[in-house]
Write an enzyme that holds these catalytic residues in place. Sequence first.
Site, PDB file in Angstrom:
ATOM      1  N   ARG A 131       1.800  -7.428   0.089  1.00 15.72           N
ATOM      2  CA  ARG A 131       0.556  -7.557  -0.669  1.00 15.72           C
ATOM      3  C   ARG A 131       0.789  -8.150  -2.056  1.00 15.72           C
ATOM      4  O   ARG A 131       0.032  -9.004  -2.516  1.00 15.72           O
ATOM      5  CB  ARG A 131      -0.131  -6.184  -0.797  1.00 15.72           C
ATOM      6  CG  ARG A 131      -1.449  -6.232  -1.574  1.00 15.72           C
ATOM      7  CD  ARG A 131      -2.095  -4.849  -1.622  1.00 15.72           C
ATOM      8  NE  ARG A 131      -1.297  -3.897  -2.388  1.00 15.72           N
ATOM      9  CZ  ARG A 131      -1.365  -3.756  -3.704  1.00 15.72           C
ATOM     10  NH1 ARG A 131      -2.175  -4.520  -4.425  1.00 15.72           N
ATOM     11  NH2 ARG A 131      -0.619  -2.853  -4.325  1.00 15.72           N
ATOM     12  N   CYS A 158      -4.742   5.186  -2.091  1.00 17.37           N
ATOM     13  CA  CYS A 158      -3.335   5.595  -2.195  1.00 17.37           C
ATOM     14  C   CYS A 158      -3.235   7.115  -2.075  1.00 17.37           C
ATOM     15  O   CYS A 158      -2.607   7.626  -1.162  1.00 17.37           O
ATOM     16  CB  CYS A 158      -2.746   5.095  -3.502  1.00 17.37           C
ATOM     17  SG  CYS A 158      -2.677   3.292  -3.616  1.00 17.37           S
ATOM     18  N   ARG A 193      -0.215   8.280   0.150  1.00 20.21           N
ATOM     19  CA  ARG A 193       0.581   7.449   1.060  1.00 20.21           C
ATOM     20  C   ARG A 193       1.552   6.552   0.307  1.00 20.21           C
ATOM     21  O   ARG A 193       2.614   6.193   0.814  1.00 20.21           O
ATOM     22  CB  ARG A 193      -0.332   6.586   1.941  1.00 20.21           C
ATOM     23  CG  ARG A 193      -1.113   5.540   1.163  1.00 20.21           C
ATOM     24  CD  ARG A 193      -1.859   4.555   2.043  1.00 20.21           C
ATOM     25  NE  ARG A 193      -2.572   3.600   1.203  1.00 20.21           N
ATOM     26  CZ  ARG A 193      -2.054   2.497   0.706  1.00 20.21           C
ATOM     27  NH1 ARG A 193      -0.778   2.186   0.952  1.00 20.21           N
ATOM     28  NH2 ARG A 193      -2.775   1.684  -0.050  1.00 20.21           N
ATOM     29  N   SER A 194       1.183   6.149  -0.924  1.00 15.46           N
ATOM     30  CA  SER A 194       1.949   5.160  -1.677  1.00 15.46           C
ATOM     31  C   SER A 194       1.779   5.422  -3.161  1.00 15.46           C
ATOM     32  O   SER A 194       0.681   5.753  -3.608  1.00 15.46           O
ATOM     33  CB  SER A 194       1.443   3.754  -1.316  1.00 15.46           C
ATOM     34  OG  SER A 194       2.076   2.767  -2.099  1.00 15.46           O
ATOM     35  N   CYS A 195       2.862   5.268  -3.925  1.00 16.66           N
ATOM     36  CA  CYS A 195       2.773   5.553  -5.358  1.00 16.66           C
ATOM     37  C   CYS A 195       3.641   4.611  -6.175  1.00 16.66           C
ATOM     38  O   CYS A 195       4.866   4.571  -6.010  1.00 16.66           O
ATOM     39  CB  CYS A 195       3.191   6.993  -5.635  1.00 16.66           C
ATOM     40  SG  CYS A 195       3.020   7.468  -7.373  1.00 16.66           S
ATOM     41  N   ASN A 232      -1.834  10.102 -11.379  1.00 17.37           N
ATOM     42  CA  ASN A 232      -2.066  10.922 -10.190  1.00 17.37           C
ATOM     43  C   ASN A 232      -1.754  12.390 -10.433  1.00 17.37           C
ATOM     44  O   ASN A 232      -2.459  13.272  -9.927  1.00 17.37           O
ATOM     45  CB  ASN A 232      -1.242  10.400  -9.016  1.00 17.37           C
ATOM     46  CG  ASN A 232      -1.562   8.968  -8.655  1.00 17.37           C
ATOM     47  OD1 ASN A 232      -0.653   8.180  -8.366  1.00 17.37           O
ATOM     48  ND2 ASN A 232      -2.835   8.593  -8.671  1.00 17.37           N
ATOM     49  N   ILE A 238       9.344   1.931  -7.358  1.00 13.03           N
ATOM     50  CA  ILE A 238       9.349   1.248  -8.649  1.00 13.03           C
ATOM     51  C   ILE A 238       9.434  -0.246  -8.353  1.00 13.03           C
ATOM     52  O   ILE A 238      10.346  -0.694  -7.649  1.00 13.03           O
ATOM     53  CB  ILE A 238      10.550   1.689  -9.510  1.00 13.03           C
ATOM     54  CG1 ILE A 238      10.479   3.194  -9.825  1.00 13.03           C
ATOM     55  CG2 ILE A 238      10.625   0.880 -10.803  1.00 13.03           C
ATOM     56  CD1 ILE A 238      11.733   3.738 -10.500  1.00 13.03           C
ATOM     57  N   TYR A 239       8.488  -1.024  -8.870  1.00 15.82           N
ATOM     58  CA  TYR A 239       8.523  -2.474  -8.662  1.00 15.82           C
ATOM     59  C   TYR A 239       9.695  -3.095  -9.419  1.00 15.82           C
ATOM     60  O   TYR A 239      10.137  -2.579 -10.444  1.00 15.82           O
ATOM     61  CB  TYR A 239       7.205  -3.110  -9.109  1.00 15.82           C
ATOM     62  CG  TYR A 239       6.085  -2.949  -8.111  1.00 15.82           C
ATOM     63  CD1 TYR A 239       5.962  -3.810  -7.025  1.00 15.82           C
ATOM     64  CD2 TYR A 239       5.146  -1.936  -8.245  1.00 15.82           C
ATOM     65  CE1 TYR A 239       4.935  -3.661  -6.105  1.00 15.82           C
ATOM     66  CE2 TYR A 239       4.114  -1.775  -7.331  1.00 15.82           C
ATOM     67  CZ  TYR A 239       4.019  -2.646  -6.265  1.00 15.82           C
ATOM     68  OH  TYR A 239       2.999  -2.490  -5.347  1.00 15.82           O
ATOM     69  N   SER A 243       0.900  -4.474 -10.651  1.00 16.97           N
ATOM     70  CA  SER A 243       0.901  -5.385  -9.505  1.00 16.97           C
ATOM     71  C   SER A 243      -0.420  -5.279  -8.758  1.00 16.97           C
ATOM     72  O   SER A 243      -0.778  -4.198  -8.273  1.00 16.97           O
ATOM     73  CB  SER A 243       2.062  -5.049  -8.564  1.00 16.97           C
ATOM     74  OG  SER A 243       3.297  -5.240  -9.225  1.00 16.97           O
TER      75      SER A 243
END
Length: 283
Positions: free
Chosen positions: A22, A160, A180-182, A191, A222-223, A282
């Site tokens: 994505r 999320c 589901r995603s963080c 959150n 972590i991106y 992002s």
Amino acid sequence: MKQYLDLCQRIVDDGKWVNNERTGKKCLTVINADLTYNVGNGEFPLVTTRKSFYKSAIAEMIGYIRGYDNAADFRKIGTSTWDANANQNQAWLDNPHRKGEDDCGLIYGKIGRNFPKPDGGSIDLLAKIIYDLKNGIDDRGEIFTFYHPGAFHMGCLRPCMYSHHFSLLDDTLYLNSTQRSCDVPLGLNFNMVQVYFLLAIVAQITGKKAGMAYHKIVNAHIYEDQLELMRDVQLKREPLGMPKLIINPDIKSLEDLETWVTMDDFSIEGYAHHPAIKYPFSV
């Protein structure tokens, strides 16, 4: 605060690189993280190793409670968190279901407050939960969920943190929230505040005592463009003392949350923090 920093360090030390389609970026990723917040003792999990904007996190949750589906409505109550997803996500900009500027589509509370029934009509999941809890009912399915795979294509972002399951033991209310995603550097500090706040406010408006909130994250990451700031800046800082969240005691019903509540109804005491860190976001 320690459990947050421990998770950040775990990702840095043990995470695996995963390509995210994505965003077109790589993420350093671990699977499964469990955090716990003692809401009954007032242990507000606000990050201190950088400045955190708790009112924006609370505003977003109130927007979910109100069933908002437009970034402008979120802005009016004090958060710009939906601006980018509504207006800069190319896949959503090209989506025929998008109604125009600031439209988010079927997201979060828009689903949870109007959950579609297969035979037509919808269910207001939150109103049902509040009614049950006020009357001392726990049917073991008091779940406020935003997750509807059949509607994903009609919103700018899949939820999320998608499920909030309330449980009542005697007169004490508990919460299990599932994510589901963080995006850990940017999203988790929001959150954590939201899970704490949701249990605290629902306990208040149902007349119950707040107990523990349990927060499960499945994919914590972590991106790649956040890693240096996390590893070399935030994780080098010493955590400071835990602040206290103050909620206006005049908030007594779901209708209050839907109508007159503003960010002026919330404050914190004793929040000492390190300087802000501007992590990349992002879309």
